[in-house]
Enzyme design. Structure first.
Site, PDB file in Angstrom:
ATOM      1  N   LYS A  26       0.824  -1.222   0.000  1.00 19.59           N
ATOM      2  CA  LYS A  26       0.000   0.000   0.000  1.00 19.59           C
ATOM      3  C   LYS A  26       0.854   1.267   0.000  1.00 19.59           C
ATOM      4  O   LYS A  26       0.606   2.200  -0.766  1.00 19.59           O
ATOM      5  CB  LYS A  26      -0.913   0.019   1.235  1.00 19.59           C
ATOM      6  CG  LYS A  26      -1.954  -1.062   1.291  1.00 19.59           C
ATOM      7  CD  LYS A  26      -2.864  -0.912   2.476  1.00 19.59           C
ATOM      8  CE  LYS A  26      -2.195  -1.182   3.807  1.00 19.59           C
ATOM      9  NZ  LYS A  26      -1.808  -2.593   3.991  1.00 19.59           N
ATOM     10  N   THR A  27       1.829   1.305   0.908  1.00 16.80           N
ATOM     11  CA  THR A  27       2.640   2.518   1.048  1.00 16.80           C
ATOM     12  C   THR A  27       3.390   2.823  -0.234  1.00 16.80           C
ATOM     13  O   THR A  27       3.422   3.971  -0.699  1.00 16.80           O
ATOM     14  CB  THR A  27       3.621   2.368   2.226  1.00 16.80           C
ATOM     15  OG1 THR A  27       2.870   2.218   3.437  1.00 16.80           O
ATOM     16  CG2 THR A  27       4.530   3.579   2.341  1.00 16.80           C
ATOM     17  N   GLU A  70      -3.522   5.982   1.457  1.00 17.86           N
ATOM     18  CA  GLU A  70      -3.335   4.591   1.832  1.00 17.86           C
ATOM     19  C   GLU A  70      -4.543   4.164   2.662  1.00 17.86           C
ATOM     20  O   GLU A  70      -4.923   4.851   3.612  1.00 17.86           O
ATOM     21  CB  GLU A  70      -2.039   4.456   2.628  1.00 17.86           C
ATOM     22  CG  GLU A  70      -1.665   3.035   2.977  1.00 17.86           C
ATOM     23  CD  GLU A  70      -0.276   2.945   3.577  1.00 17.86           C
ATOM     24  OE1 GLU A  70      -0.036   2.025   4.365  1.00 17.86           O
ATOM     25  OE2 GLU A  70       0.574   3.804   3.257  1.00 17.86           O
TER      26      GLU A  70
END
Length: 464
Positions: free
Chosen positions: A121-122, A165
């Site tokens: 995600k990051t 995110e």
């Protein structure tokens, strides 16, 4: 009321303001003109950055830190019920707002892209933030890590796009209503909140169902959990589903990923045309993240060629295979990987980028519950290294579970043929690793806890 600030967020107080997710929201609010305050357990660069934006940051938690005129108290799921500032909020009848609700309120009126998945995600959120900034679209963004370029995890932009995110760990990603959502993968994790894969699927299905009518779900075509979710998502009304990956059936199909040292060249087939671009970080998993970012941007109406070129400007996120330095011919790299899938991906990326180097890993397990459920797989992942040092479990928000220790991981690693050493005293690790390392080796500090602090210390020992 300051422009762009919800009324409840005019004077917010953040408990745990230095955390990756909390600090990002606080930064955006401060940049929008809110009177931000909060507390954190210890001093940090993040606390200083917030103060530079005008926020008041207290170190330690105490009831007196909460101002009487606070408009709300923002918390994450990690904040315990007996926190003195939370108890004081109840006394003052100050509303308590979950981090996800605060973030959702900041997205209001903007074209939101929410990036979800068990892993990646990051990185993917960061890739989009960098690319959209490079294209002069001035996005707002909230990320769970600091970009290597701008050096921050969040920003308020003047553009119409907000990239965020979306955290599935506590189901908080169900609060968002994005125009475009990305699901990179769906696996069982966060065992304190999810008892089974069925619960995971249900949670992600709710998230997909929150995409605005006519919006787009961008989802992996190659990962088993994502494929299952895709079948469920196709039954949702008014939702466009775009798959990406190496599968023959993918809508955005990866034709080739070619490693180029610490970068990759990626060729995709999009709308029947070949498109080749560079990903400036190593590893197949990061290349696939870039393809997901490309597909999401295209779904938002950004020309594919322009976006592909801009994605090449992304140079990484702190703690995602971040080079900390080199001493005595040894490179020290830091990795946030703490789930077996992430560990395997990063170790394979390092193998691919420097196939002739010896790979030494310093691994710190994160959470007792995760170790209990996935410790065997963690140990098996460490077999990809030439040698590993394993620390005690970093508890984070959890209390110990009887019988669950790093020994579970070490036994599994040794059963898989790995060379593993247990070190219970973290202070002894830098000297031990420096003694093991030889010129040409790669040292990888790995885990979501404070193992990241050891990289500079290892470099100091190597230099002495």
């Amino acid at each position: 009321m300051a422009p762009g600030i919800p009324a409840a967020m005019e004077r917010p107080h953040f408990i745990g303001i230095g955390g990756a997710g909390m600090s990002g929201i606080a930064k955006i609010l401060a940049q929008r003109g809110a009177k931000v305050a909060g507390s954190d357990a210890k001093e940090s660069g993040t606390a200083e950055a917030l103060r530079a934006l005008g926020a008041t940051v207290h170190i330690g938690h105490a009831a007196g830190h909460l101002a009487d005129d606070a408009s709300c108290v923002v918390v994450s799921s990690a904040i315990r019920a007996d926190n003195p500032e939370l108890l004081r909020a109840a006394e003052l009848s100050v509303p308590v707002v979950h981090r996800s609700d605060a973030l959702a309120s900041l997205m209001g009126g903007l074209r939101a892209i929410a990036v979800a998945g068990t892993h990646g995600k990051t990185t993917t959120t960061s890739m989009l933030a960098v690319a959209l900034t490079e294209l002069n679209l001035d996005p707002s963004y909230a990320i769970g890590g600091d970009l290597a370029g701008p050096g921050t995890n969040a920003a308020h932009g003047e553009g119409t796009v907000f990239v965020a995110e979306a955290d599935e760990s506590d189901r908080s990603f169900q609060k968002y209503d994005p125009e475009v959502a990305i699901v990179l993968n769906v696996e069982l994790d966060h065992h304190a909140n999810y008892a089974s894969m069925d619960e995971i699927y249900e949670s992600f299905e709710v998230f997909a169902g929150k995409i605005v009518p006519g919006g787009t779900l961008v989802i992996a075509a190659d990962q088993e959990g994502a494929v299952e979710l895709t079948e469920r998502a196709r039954a949702l009304p008014s939702l466009n589903v775009v798959t990406y990956g190496e599968s023959e059936t993918a809508d955005v199909r990866v034709h080739r990923i070619t490693p180029r040292g610490l970068t990759s060249e990626v060729t995709v087939i999009l709308n029947g045309k070949y498109l080749t671009f560079t990903v400036s970080v190593p590893g197949r998993h990061y290349a696939l993240n870039a393809v997901a970012a490309l597909a999401a941007g295209v779904a938002l109406g950004i020309p594919a060629h322009n976006l592909a070129s801009a994605l090449g400007k992304y140079t990484g996120v702190k703690r995602r295979l971040q080079l900390k330095g080199e001493a005595a011919g040894v490179q020290v790299i830091d990795s946030y990987a703490h789930h077996p899938t992430e560990m395997t991906a990063d170790l394979e990326a390092m193998r691919g980028a420097a196939s002739d180097a010896r790979l030494l890993v310093v691994f710190q397990p994160h959470l007792f519950s995760r170790t209990q459920e996935l410790g065997t797989e963690m140990g098996q992942a460490l077999a990809l290294a030439d040698a590993s040092v394993v620390l005690d479990i970093y508890p984070a928000r959890e209390d110990p579970i009887p019988g669950i220790t790093s020994a579970l991981i070490i036994d599994a690693a040794r059963s898989a043929g790995a060379d593993v050493t247990a070190v219970h005293d973290k202070a002894a690790v830098p000297g031990a690793v420096a003694g093991m390392a030889k010129p040409g080796d790669l040292v990888l500090t790995m885990g979501a806890g404070d193992v990241t602090e050891l990289g500079p210390q290892i470099l100091d020992h190597l230099s002495s």
